[in-house]
Design a protein around this motif. Structure first.
Motif, short mmCIF file in Angstrom:
data_model
loop_
_atom_site.label_atom_id
_atom_site.label_comp_id
_atom_site.label_asym_id
_atom_site.label_seq_id
_atom_site.Cartn_x
_atom_site.Cartn_y
_atom_site.Cartn_z
N LYS A 7 0.83 -1.21 0.00
CA LYS A 7 0.00 0.00 0.00
C LYS A 7 0.87 1.25 0.00
CE LYS A 7 -3.68 0.26 2.52
NZ LYS A 7 -4.61 0.21 3.66
N THR A 8 1.96 1.23 0.77
CA THR A 8 2.87 2.38 0.80
C THR A 8 3.51 2.57 -0.56
OG1 THR A 8 3.30 2.03 3.15
CG2 THR A 8 4.88 3.37 1.94
N LEU A 9 3.94 1.48 -1.19
CA LEU A 9 4.55 1.57 -2.51
C LEU A 9 3.56 2.15 -3.52
CD1 LEU A 9 7.04 0.98 -4.25
CD2 LEU A 9 6.13 -1.32 -4.62
N ALA A 10 2.32 1.70 -3.47
CA ALA A 10 1.29 2.24 -4.37
C ALA A 10 1.07 3.73 -4.11
CB ALA A 10 -0.01 1.47 -4.20
N ALA A 11 1.10 4.12 -2.84
CA ALA A 11 0.90 5.54 -2.49
C ALA A 11 2.07 6.39 -2.98
CB ALA A 11 0.72 5.69 -0.98
N ASP A 25 6.39 4.97 7.36
CA ASP A 25 5.92 3.96 6.41
C ASP A 25 6.87 3.87 5.20
OD1 ASP A 25 3.75 3.48 8.05
OD2 ASP A 25 2.41 4.80 6.91
N ILE A 26 7.34 5.01 4.73
CA ILE A 26 8.29 5.02 3.61
C ILE A 26 9.60 4.37 4.05
CG2 ILE A 26 9.70 6.50 2.11
CD1 ILE A 26 7.32 8.46 2.08
N GLU A 27 10.04 4.70 5.24
CA GLU A 27 11.28 4.11 5.77
C GLU A 27 11.14 2.59 5.90
OE1 GLU A 27 13.71 4.83 9.78
OE2 GLU A 27 13.23 6.67 8.71
N ALA A 28 10.00 2.12 6.39
CA ALA A 28 9.76 0.68 6.52
C ALA A 28 9.77 0.00 5.15
CB ALA A 28 8.43 0.43 7.24
N LEU A 29 9.18 0.64 4.15
CA LEU A 29 9.18 0.10 2.79
C LEU A 29 10.62 -0.04 2.28
CD1 LEU A 29 7.94 -0.65 0.01
CD2 LEU A 29 7.87 1.81 -0.46
N LEU A 30 11.42 1.00 2.46
CA LEU A 30 12.80 0.97 1.99
C LEU A 30 13.60 -0.12 2.69
CD1 LEU A 30 13.43 4.81 1.69
CD2 LEU A 30 13.03 3.19 -0.17
N LYS A 31 13.34 -0.32 3.97
CA LYS A 31 14.03 -1.39 4.71
C LYS A 31 13.66 -2.76 4.16
CE LYS A 31 14.71 1.01 9.10
NZ LYS A 31 14.31 1.08 10.52
N VAL A 73 11.74 9.91 -3.72
CA VAL A 73 11.76 8.47 -3.44
C VAL A 73 11.22 7.71 -4.65
CG1 VAL A 73 10.76 6.63 -2.02
CG2 VAL A 73 11.65 8.70 -0.94
N ARG A 74 10.12 8.20 -5.25
CA ARG A 74 9.53 7.56 -6.42
C ARG A 74 10.53 7.49 -7.57
NH1 ARG A 74 4.58 10.19 -7.43
NH2 ARG A 74 5.78 11.86 -8.37
N GLN A 79 14.18 4.40 -11.06
CA GLN A 79 15.49 4.23 -11.70
C GLN A 79 16.02 2.81 -11.55
OE1 GLN A 79 17.94 7.14 -9.78
NE2 GLN A 79 17.17 8.85 -11.00
N HIS A 80 15.55 2.12 -10.51
CA HIS A 80 16.06 0.78 -10.23
C HIS A 80 15.00 -0.30 -10.45
CE1 HIS A 80 19.90 2.26 -8.88
NE2 HIS A 80 19.25 3.25 -8.30
N GLY A 81 13.96 0.05 -11.21
CA GLY A 81 12.98 -0.93 -11.64
C GLY A 81 11.97 -1.37 -10.60
N VAL A 82 11.86 -0.62 -9.50
CA VAL A 82 10.85 -0.96 -8.48
C VAL A 82 9.55 -0.28 -8.86
CG1 VAL A 82 10.24 -0.82 -6.04
CG2 VAL A 82 12.62 -1.15 -6.71
N ARG A 83 8.50 -1.06 -8.96
CA ARG A 83 7.17 -0.55 -9.32
C ARG A 83 6.13 -1.24 -8.45
NH1 ARG A 83 8.53 2.91 -12.99
NH2 ARG A 83 9.80 2.32 -14.74
N PRO A 84 4.98 -0.60 -8.26
CA PRO A 84 3.93 -1.25 -7.46
C PRO A 84 3.32 -2.45 -8.18
CG PRO A 84 3.21 0.94 -8.19
CD PRO A 84 4.61 0.73 -8.66
#
Length: 84
Positions: A7-11, A25-31, A73-74, A79-84
């Motif tokens: 959900k955080t990634l989608a946001a 939440d963003i920090e948790a996603l990155l971890k 962050v988006r 740039q590294h291919g991470v998408r929701p």
């Protein structure tokens, strides 16, 4: 990846850019993506991910991340291919 992180990634990728995301939440996603987070001077945090170091300001007194930081962050994730 847990549903909360999805959900955080989608946001993060939502348009228009959200101004209602909590930094924790963003920090948790990155971890979850493998980032190492270290405290810097003041409210700065260094995030090491994809072999790069990015420094962000942890928001205060409000826990909400501003649109510019969310967009940054988006772009970094894109740039590294991470998408929701």
């Amino acid at each position: 990846m847990k549903r909360a992180h999805q959900k955080t990634l989608a946001a993060v990728f939502a348009h228009p850019t959200s101004a209602n995301l909590a930094w924790k939440d963003i920090e948790a996603l990155l971890k979850v993506l493998g980032a190492e987070v270290s405290e810097r001077e003041g409210s700065r945090v260094a995030i090491v991910l994809f072999g790069e170091v990015r420094v962000f300001h942890r928001p205060h007194p409000s826990p909400k991340t501003d649109k510019g930081a969310v967009a940054s962050v988006r772009r970094w994730l894109e740039q590294h291919g991470v998408r929701p």
